[in-house]
Write a protein that holds these residues in place. Structure first.
Motif, PDB file in Angstrom:
ATOM      1  N   THR A 117      61.058  61.287  -4.853  1.00 21.75           N
ATOM      2  CA  THR A 117      61.299  60.567  -3.603  1.00 21.75           C
ATOM      3  C   THR A 117      60.646  61.298  -2.438  1.00 21.75           C
ATOM      4  O   THR A 117      60.354  62.504  -2.520  1.00 21.75           O
ATOM      5  CB  THR A 117      62.805  60.458  -3.306  1.00 21.75           C
ATOM      6  N   GLU A 118      60.447  60.583  -1.346  1.00 18.69           N
ATOM      7  CA  GLU A 118      59.908  61.199  -0.127  1.00 18.69           C
ATOM      8  C   GLU A 118      60.845  62.290   0.382  1.00 18.69           C
ATOM      9  O   GLU A 118      60.400  63.342   0.859  1.00 18.69           O
ATOM     10  CB  GLU A 118      59.692  60.136   0.948  1.00 18.69           C
ATOM     11  N   LEU A 154      58.565  57.334  -6.215  1.00 18.24           N
ATOM     12  CA  LEU A 154      57.135  57.617  -6.326  1.00 18.24           C
ATOM     13  C   LEU A 154      56.776  57.824  -7.790  1.00 18.24           C
ATOM     14  O   LEU A 154      57.624  58.213  -8.602  1.00 18.24           O
ATOM     15  CB  LEU A 154      56.782  58.899  -5.553  1.00 18.24           C
ATOM     16  N   ALA A 162      51.964  65.019  -3.244  1.00 20.22           N
ATOM     17  CA  ALA A 162      52.595  65.059  -1.924  1.00 20.22           C
ATOM     18  C   ALA A 162      53.236  66.416  -1.664  1.00 20.22           C
ATOM     19  O   ALA A 162      53.145  66.952  -0.550  1.00 20.22           O
ATOM     20  CB  ALA A 162      53.640  63.950  -1.811  1.00 20.22           C
ATOM     21  N   GLU A 166      52.190  68.901   1.392  1.00 18.05           N
ATOM     22  CA  GLU A 166      53.209  69.211   2.400  1.00 18.05           C
ATOM     23  C   GLU A 166      53.536  70.698   2.433  1.00 18.05           C
ATOM     24  O   GLU A 166      53.777  71.275   3.500  1.00 18.05           O
ATOM     25  CB  GLU A 166      54.470  68.398   2.119  1.00 18.05           C
TER      26      GLU A 166
END
Length: 273
Positions: A117-118, A154, A162, A166
């Motif tokens: 997940t984000e 995702l 990601a 990040e």
């Protein structure tokens, strides 16, 4: 300053059961060794002397087990300080940890998958940045094998990419884990590897796994590397270039010459690439 790992190096896991054989190994049998610092911090006596003998002869990489980078508990800053001291003392060239968690209100003694997940991206990336600051170095995180995904907002590949972006960290690409996950979760292993960011790959791992069924593979590190995984490693080299590559073996140890033959197979694939 830590010595860099040989870029076309083929390494072997430093395990206590192999200490005597590793010390007696012929020159050139392997290019570097890798250990879990969690298992060696504070170890002295005869075992500590054997470790020092090996790290004086061979470049060392370290692969952590206990930081729980994705977990809910606060990062263990005492362990981070001890790990930094260990890395500095043994001139460790590369430190990596798992893109997973292993503690929640206490240690769980397993490497558990993160939700894709984000929110999880931001959470684990922030903790990786904290760990890098505490260790005083850029680290790599390893893609892990998993058997149930807790939540998938995702795709796995998008989640990993990601996190790398990040966190500003590197990737330890475990080729066996890609193969195992691809079979167990029904995706194409080569497409997955192709989508990895070349510039972030610091090193590779290969290992053996157990064939529970045609559609279920268990990541064990207790058998020889399968032909399909060797082929996938060759594909990774062709896609992203050669990097230092470690043969992982954690139990059911054959005689050292058998492991050295597998190290030689890594070298052959590197030469072919």
């Amino acid at each position: 300053m830590a010595d860099a790992l040989p870029p076309r190096g083929a390494g072997l896991g430093l395990r206590r059961a192999l200490l005597d054989e590793l010390i007696g190994a012929p020159a050139g049998a392997f290019d570097f060794l890798e250990c879990a610092p969690d298992n060696w911090i504070g170890v002295g006596g005869a075992l500590g002397e054997q470790l020092q003998t090996l790290t004086a002869r061979h470049p060392l990489s370290c692969h952590g087990l206990s930081l729980s980078l994705g977990g809910p508990d606060p990062l263990d800053h005492a362990l981070l300080r001890q790990t930094r001291d260990f890395l500095d003392r043994h001139q460790v060239a590369l430190y990596s940890e798992h893109l997973s968690y292993c503690a929640a209100n206490g240690h769980l003694y397993d490497l558990l998958p993160l939700p894709f997940t984000e929110e999880a991206v931001l959470h684990v990336a922030a903790r990786i940045r904290q760990a890098q600051d505490a260790l005083g170095r850029r680290i790599a995180v390893e893609n892990v094998s998993y058997y149930a995904a807790p939540f998938r907002q995702l795709a796995e590949i998008d989640f990993i990419n990601a996190v790398l972006a990040e966190a500003g960290c590197d990737l330890l690409l475990d080729v066996n884990n890609v193969y195992v996950n691809a079979i167990n979760h029904g995706y194409d292993a080569r497409s997955f590897i192709k989508a990895m960011p070349t510039q972030r790959i610091a090193s590779y791992h290969v290992a053996g796994h157990f064939d529970e069924a045609d559609d279920l593979k268990i990541d064990t590190h207790g058998t020889a590397v399968k032909d399909e995984v060797w082929a996938l490693l060759g594909f990774a080299y062709a896609s992203h270039g050669v990097r230092p590559t470690l043969l992982e073996r954690d139990f059911n140890f054959p005689p050292l010459p058998v492991l050295v033959d597998e190290v030689a197979r890594i070298r052959a694939l590197q030469a072919a690439a």
